[in-house]
Structures are given as structure tokens and as C-alpha cells.
Design an enzyme around this catalytic site. Structure first.
Site, PDB file in Angstrom:
ATOM      1  N   ASP A   1       0.810  -1.219   0.000  1.00  0.00           N
ATOM      2  CA  ASP A   1       0.000   0.000   0.000  1.00  0.00           C
ATOM      3  C   ASP A   1       0.841   1.267   0.000  1.00  0.00           C
ATOM      4  O   ASP A   1       1.347   1.684   1.043  1.00  0.00           O
ATOM      5  CB  ASP A   1      -0.926  -0.016   1.227  1.00  0.00           C
ATOM      6  CG  ASP A   1      -1.939   1.110   1.193  1.00  0.00           C
ATOM      7  OD1 ASP A   1      -2.117   1.727   0.115  1.00  0.00           O
ATOM      8  OD2 ASP A   1      -2.561   1.381   2.230  1.00  0.00           O
TER       9      ASP A   1
ATOM     10  N   ASP B   1      -1.545   5.134  -5.960  1.00  0.00           N
ATOM     11  CA  ASP B   1      -1.880   4.292  -4.808  1.00  0.00           C
ATOM     12  C   ASP B   1      -2.002   2.826  -5.226  1.00  0.00           C
ATOM     13  O   ASP B   1      -2.941   2.453  -5.928  1.00  0.00           O
ATOM     14  CB  ASP B   1      -3.193   4.795  -4.190  1.00  0.00           C
ATOM     15  CG  ASP B   1      -3.555   4.038  -2.918  1.00  0.00           C
ATOM     16  OD1 ASP B   1      -2.751   3.197  -2.459  1.00  0.00           O
ATOM     17  OD2 ASP B   1      -4.644   4.285  -2.379  1.00  0.00           O
TER      18      ASP B   1
END
Ligand SMILES: *[C@@H]1O[C@H](CO)[C@@H](O)[C@H](O)[C@H]1NC(C)=O
Ligand SMILES: *[C@@H]1O[C@H](CO)[C@@H](O)[C@H](O)[C@H]1NC(C)=O
Ligand SMILES: *[C@@H]1O[C@H](CO)[C@@H](O)[C@H](O)[C@H]1NC(C)=O
Ligand SMILES: *[C@@H]1O[C@H](CO)[C@@H](O)[C@H](O)[C@H]1NC(C)=O
Ligand SMILES: *[C@@H]1O[C@H](CO)[C@@H](O)[C@H](O)[C@H]1NC(C)=O
Length: 447
Positions: free
Chosen positions: A97, A323
């Protein structure tokens, strides 16, 4: 996941003293570290992942949710990192992440519990090197704490409690701790890093940490710009940069790729084949990798989008982040509307009989042998151009049905997100040292 079983006694401080010995590393011989990156279930229903995605980012978007196809095998739209942690090493899969900083694993305090399932959590008591930080340690100031627990610094057994929130309100809490991790290096040998600061999570909740979107994961590896992220902790030694290739997980057999701490230019891809764009600074959001979009073309035609649509405003809103923990791509609404119109105008393929909930534009390509879809290009700050193939933004939502995999985000409070689907098949290099993001179509085939 992450809940303490009533059978298990609470974890106490194991050996704070080992912390003092734990700060050196054996990494000095490595050029870079290679961590396998995989996708849990290549034959999943994407809609489950996508609905979690939209819930995660629902505050950004005008539609509250996408449907989940009932009865479909559930999977995750996430890429997982294969991490070895503890002594002897335990194998855990963490969501990669770039949109958060904390590294945490679901922890169990069980010791020789007859009902424990190996590789279902991190068994802290089975590791000789596990140690929670004391709440009075300086390291404890790196993490947010639950409000109601004060630190009693005269007590020996007073672990550093953390509580970390994600943007959708999901949270993880537990003990901020230190452990030894084992990595493979570029030359194929194993090295140990003795000082990983991580969250030993006893509780987690919320849409992005539970249910199908988290299926198969035992925690999250934060890869953000903040000081406690994995690349920041391994940091300097590896030039303050890392890279990855997110492979197309609809391929069979699913390809393997690696998260490489140490960056792509380490002989993997010649620098000339990498395009760069500078990272944009948002002081109000120190975790995210912001890039600047200058313009968008669809089928070679530049769309009339005002540059202010892409800007970060003085309140820290807006902008575009890269992201890996989000599946779809979210674009500021004025840009989204122009892109949608451009695709509607240019693509002359039949529409499905029924609309696909959650997507504004879908085509029925089942009777078309080679459907032609226009190229979308993003011109970035610094002049580089990101040209993803159509498979990165047209998603097969059902047999023969392709939908434009973009979602609108409302300004001014939202921001645009380049999700992991859009990144597929490119090598991305996150270079904090030189404050830039590199990307290349070459370099993903290298093991
Ligand atoms: C736990 O397991 C270890 C290794 O299998 C064994 O040596 C130890 O005696 C066990 N402890 C208890 C309390 O059962
Ligand atoms: C802190 O811990 C010590 C030792 O356990 C105890 O004597 C003391 O009362 C505690 N202080 C507070 C404020 O709880
Ligand atoms: C290192 O690579 C070897 C060979 O691929 C593998 O067997 C081993 O499990 C890997 N170790 C780690 C820490 O990933
Ligand atoms: C970091 O960047 C500086 C200048 O931007 C450069 O001199 C230095 O060599 C870089 N360090 C590494 C490890 O790449
Ligand atoms: C797609 O088109 C085919 C004919 O080419 C048709 O048989 C099928 O029912 C259509 N599917 C949908 C969902 O509209």
C-alpha cells in the site's frame, strides 16, 4: 482477523533488552532487496474488490457503492507482499500500500495453542526476537495512540499502544513493536534486518481491512513517504527508493513479480528507458506520492480540462496520488466528464442490453473479433507521458462486456487516485531521494 481469542492470554512484554541489540542490520552486502509480490486469486470476481475499493474511497465519489455479484468467488483487488518476519521466520502476506505508512501484521498471542493455524497470523510468542516498544520509547512517538491509555513510564510492562486509521475509517490497533525480517537480495542470498518497527495488530475493523477485499492478507505493508513506512525504515542504505511491477492478474498462470527495495536503476532497467515525473509536495498529506497531471488526450485529441482541476489547493485538497492499495482510478469530476464524453464519442461498439451498475460506459464486444479502443495518454509535469494500454482502463466486468474503469471524484474535497489496475504492466520506481516517480513499460519481465 486480528481479534484475540478468549483462549489466549494477553501478550506481555517479552524482552525489552533485546531492543537495545536490535538496531544493527546485516544488509551491508546487498545491492537491493527482492520481495515477492503476488495476487491472491487470479480467478476472482473483480466486483467484490471494486465494491470494497469504492467503499474505501466513497467519501471521494458521488456514488455510494457498487454491487457485489452474489455467489461469485470472492477475492481481493490487492497486491500482496510475501514477508518473512520473526525468528525463526514466519511467512505472512501483506497488502502492498503506497497510500499508507504503517507496516502491521495481524498478531496472535497464542503459544502452543492446539487450534492455531500456521500462516494465519503472526505468532509473537513463537519468535525469539519479538519485542514491543515500551510506551516511553522515543519510537512510540512515531505512531498515533488510542486516547484513553496513558503511559506509565515507571512500569516495566507497558507496551506502546498504537491505533492507526485509514481514510475510510478502517483501523488497526495493537502494540508497536520491533522484529527481525528476512529478505532475499539481488544475488539470491538471504539477509536479516533486525530493527523493523511494525504494528502487532490485535484488532482491526472497517471495510478495507475486513471481508473480501482483505481476503488472504495478514496485514498491510505501508510504502508511503512517512518515516515508519517499510522503504523509509530500510531507507538510506538502499538509496531511498523502491520499485515494483504490478502484473496483470487475469493472466494464467499468474505471473510473479517483485517489490524491490533499492530501485529499478540497479541494473534492472537502463535509466534511458524510464520516464520520470517529479513528486509534488503536499505538506498536509505527507504520506502520499503526488504526481502532477498536465493534460489528457483520448485518441490523440487533447481534452479541454483546466489545469486547476489537477491542482493541490491551499487546504491540501485535490491533486493526484499513485496508490497501489486502490484498484480503480478516480479522477476529478470535471476531467472525468470530459474523458467519458470523449470515449462515448469515439467508440462505436454496441452497448450491452442492460447497464452495468457502477460504470458509466460499457460495450458489448462479444460479437467483435478485435475491438478497437482509443488510447488515453496522461501528460505529466516535467514533460513525460504515461500511456497505459486500454486493458488498464477497460475492465471485463462480464463475458464480452468491457467497462471504462474510471470513477469520478468530487472537488474540492476529493483528490484523484491512480489505482493499481492503471499501473499494471509498468515498472514503477518511487524515488524519495530524488523526489521523483519513474515508470517504464520495460523491466516487468525480469524475475
Ligand atoms: C511448546 O512447544 C515447544 C516446541 O514444540 C515445546 O518445547 C514446549 O514444551 C511447549 N510448551 C508447552 C507449554 O506446551
Ligand atoms: C505506575 O506503575 C507503578 C508500578 O507498577 C505504580 O506503582 C504506579 O502507581 C503507577 N502509576 C500510575 C499513575 O498508574
Ligand atoms: C529466497 O528465495 C528462495 C528461492 O526462490 C526461496 O526459497 C526463499 O524462501 C526466499 N526467501 C525469502 C526470505 O523470501
Ligand atoms: C541522493 O540524491 C543526491 C542528490 O539528489 C545524490 O547526490 C545521492 O547520490 C543520492 N543518494 C543515493 C543513495 O542515490
Ligand atoms: C452482446 O451481444 C451479443 C450478440 O453479439 C448478444 O447475443 C448478447 O446477448 C449481448 N449481451 C448483452 C449483455 O447485451
Amino acid at each position: 482477523m486480528g481479534l484475540r481469542s478468549p483462549l489466549c492470554p494477553p501478550l506481555s512484554v517479552l524482552h525489552i533488552l533485546s531492543l537495545l541489540l536490535a538496531l544493527s542490520t546485516d544488509l551491508s552486502t546487498a545491492d537491493y532487496l527482492k520481495i515477492p509480490l503476488l495476487h491472491r486469486n487470479p480467478f476472482q470476481s473483480l466486483s467484490a474488490a471494486l465494491s470494497a475499493d469504492v467503499r474505501r474511497l466513497s467519501f471521494l465519489c458521488r456514488r455510494p457503492e457498487l454491487p457485489v455479484t452474489s455467489g461469485a468467488p470472492l477475492g481481493s483487488g490487492q497486491y500482496l507482499v510475501d514477508l518473512r518476519i520473526g525468528t525463526p521466520p514466519q511467512r505472512l502476506l501483506l497488502v502492498a500500500d503506497t497510500g499508507s505508512d504503517l507496516v502491521w501484521v495481524s498478531c496472535s498471542a497464542c503459544h502452543n495453542c492446539s487450534n492455531h493455524v500456521p500462516e494465519s497470523a503472526f505468532f509473537a510468542r513463537h519468535s525469539a526476537t519479538f519485542s514491543p516498544h515500551h510506551c516511553f520509547d522515543s519510537a512510540c512517538r512515531l505512531v498515533p495512540h488510542p486516547k484513553h491509555v496513558p503511559c506509565n513510564h515507571t512500569r516495566l510492562h507497558s507496551p506502546c499502544r498504537y491505533e492507526y486509521l485509514y481514510i475510510d475509517g478502517s483501523s488497526t490497533s495493537g502494540f508497536f513493536s520491533i522484529e527481525t525480517t528476512t529478505f532475499n537480495t539481488s544475488s539470491g542470498s538471504e539477509v536479516k534486518h533486525r530493527g523493523l518497527k511494525f504494528g502487532c495488530g490485535f484488532r482491526s475493523s472497517g471495510p478495507s481491512l475486513s471481508g473480501p477485499s482483505f481476503n488472504g492478507a495478514h496485514g498491510v505493508m505501508g510504502l508511503g513517504l512517512g518515516p515508519i513506512s517499510m522503504p523509509s525504515q530500510l531507507g538510506r542504505r538502499f538509496g531511498d527508493r523502491f520499485s515494483y511491477c504490478l502484473m496483470d492478474y487475469t493472466l494464467s498462470p499468474p505471473p510473479t513479480s517483485y517489490l524491490m527495495i533499492g530501485g529499478a536503476s540497479n541494473g534492472v532497467v537502463s535509466g534511458k528507458l524510464i520516464s520520470y515525473t517529479p513528486l509534488q509536495i503536499n505538506p498536509l498529506s505527507p504520506t502520499f506520492y503526488y504526481i502532477g497531471i498536465q493534460s489528457v488526450t483520448v485518441g490523440g485529441v487533447k481534452l479541454p480540462i483546466s489545469p486547476s482541476v489537477w491542482a493541490i489547493d491551499e487546504l491540501g485538497n485535490g491533486g493526484t496520488v499513485v496508490d497501489s492499495g486502490t484498484t480503480l482510478t478516480f479522477l476529478a469530476e470535471p476531467a472525468y466528464d470530459k474523458i467519458l464524453t470523449a470515449f462515448k464519442r469515439r467508440v462505436k461498439l454496441p452497448k450491452p442490453a442492460l447497464p452495468t451498475l457502477g460504470f458509466d460506459l460499457c460495450f458489448n464486444v462479444s460479437g467483435v473479433s478485435r475491438p478497437s479502443l482509443p488510447r488515453m495518454r496522461f501528460k505529466l509535469v516535467g514533460g513525460s507521458v504515461f500511456t497505459p494500454p486500454p486493458r488498464n482502463y477497460f475492465l471485463d466486468t462480464a463475458d464480452g462486456i468491457k467497462c471504462l474503469a474510471l470513477q469520478p471524484v468530487t472537488l474540492p474535497s476529493g483528490f484523484s487516485v491512480i489505482g493499481n489496475l492503471m499501473q499494471q504492466g509498468f515498472l514503477f520506481e518511487f524515488d524519495k531521494n530524488r523526489s521523483r516517480l519513474g515508470f517504464s513499460r520495460h523491466g516487468c519481465a525480469i524475475p
